[in-house]
Design a protein around this motif. Sequence first.
Motif: not given
Lengths: 320, 312
Positions: A39-43, A214-226
């Motif tokens: 998951g790739l998150a950011g503004e 961000l909350s979507l990513l924690t449910t659907y992705c193994d790893r997270l990158a901000i």
Amino acid sequence: MSEPVLVLEDLRVTYRTSGGAVPAVRGVSLEIPAGGSLGLAGESGCGKSTIAGAVLRLLPGTAEVSGRVLLAGKDVYELKPGGLRAVRWTAGAIVFQGALHALNPVQRIGDQIAEPMLVHQTVSTPKAAKTRVAELLESVGIPARRAAAYPHQLSGGQRQRVLIAMALACDPQLLIADEPTTALDVMVQAQVLELLADLRRQRDLALLFITHDLSLLTTYCDRLAIMYAGRIVEEGPSGDVFAGPSHPYTRGLAAAFPRIGDRSSRMAPSGLGGDPPDPAALPAGCPFHPRCPLARPECREAEPALRISGPERRAACILV
Amino acid sequence: MGSALTLLFVVCFNFFLFRIVPSDPLAHMLRGRNISREVQDNLRAAFGLDQPITTQFVYYLRETFRGNLGISFHSRQPVWDEIVERIPATVELLGVSWLFAAVIGTAGGVIAGWRRNTWKDRLITSSTMTLYSVPDFWLGIILLTVFSVVLGWFPIGGMQSVGVRLQGFEAFLDHLRHLFLPALTLSLAYMGEYTMVTRSSLVEVMSEDYLTVARAKGLRDKVVRNHHALPNALLPVVTLAALNLGFILSGAIAVESVFSWPGLGQATAEAIRGPDYPMLQGLFLLFSASVILFNLIADLLYMYLDPRVEAS
């Protein structure tokens, strides 16, 4: 371990504009293993959508790209036009945001789904393509007879499902979902995400999920990158990152979501103050320091590199 | 229904439009000849010009709805016959020009829009815009001077050579030679409209997400253009072409005059000099009816081409 589906090595993208060069992505390296999900998150404006376009080499001519993109082992920026077309949609496909105009308004959706199969000859006859379109539509929960519909005859949620069906047409190894649920209401959003998760399990698809939520990513992705200002500032297993952020920026993002049942977080939602920086005029040193509650004088001087901040975790902050 | 109302309005408007012109039709009919007062009064009575304008208007309305367009002041022939006689010449010249302007103009717009800001775009855009902004009769005069007067390649006017009797294929060739310059003038002059509309429409479509999707699918550039960009970008161009088809009947007043092309445009120019009220009324009624009809056709066509427009 098998070869990763997607590798970015020091990817840099700079847009040439009349106002000068605007660096949108400033050295991003990441890896997605076969069947894995990131998951790739950011503004807005942090460069996350630019990465989606860069993977299939879809950025406009004003974008200068350096670094390497390895998609299914092929260096996308070294390919000749024919080779590039061959990787597109077969190695990696994109689920675009359906509320925007991602579907051609004057073509029937069935034809739009069948098109990549016929181009890449993953089916031998138009009739076989038709059968496969029906299967794909059913698999995303749309009756097969709707293949004859035009995009405007579908709801926003259905259009998003059509885009997913279309992305699956050539059985890609990697699915890039660029804000696939942004314009949908919450119930439909949840359905679409569940659908994506199911399809991923069934087909062993790798997923690059791009969103500001961000909350979507924690449910659907193994790893997270901000991402912040064109760089990854924190990376790690999604549960760990969300539960115990190392970087002050991640902490701010995570705190922006109130915890259900927690009165204090509801009464005092603690988001981030200020706006993301203008990519054309980044602050000196750590680009986050003007908004950082923990900023120190030395943060103004040098931009910190990513370093180990825990098991399988990295963060770019001098405090870790 | 809307179209019928518009036509009725045009019928009424036509009557008053030409009577605002401060000129005596009788003076033109007599062409300065010295004719006795009595004869003049008889003529006035014969054409109903001695009646009050309101009575003239009632007559006009009644006869128009009966399909009688009146008698031309100038030729003393029924207006309808005068018009019908000139329709083929105008439809031929304007039709050929319309076809070339639409096809070549649109093709130019596609090239310019798809390769925006390249030398091809600049060349196409600047040349068609120059031709479009130049007055068409002036362009006609220049072409006539160069190709007919100086070089002598084409005849200087009319629809066929006078004084020689040609038959079969030779007559046809002779006719084409007469058609060439006026048709070239009109095609060049109106190409620019199609080029600019096509170009700007294509440029707009090119920023749409579905073109990025089409490229992401691995389609060739040409397929992206022809299967995804053009079906959307050409919608306004088709409308423009259908609307312009409505102007085919009204001819080209100035260009037909320059090339002595015996069409409705030339007839209009002559009738204005009168003023020949019945002729002008008849011509304008025909022009308006054809524009209104093709507006309707353009709407229907759009409904057929764009699935988003539902019949209402």
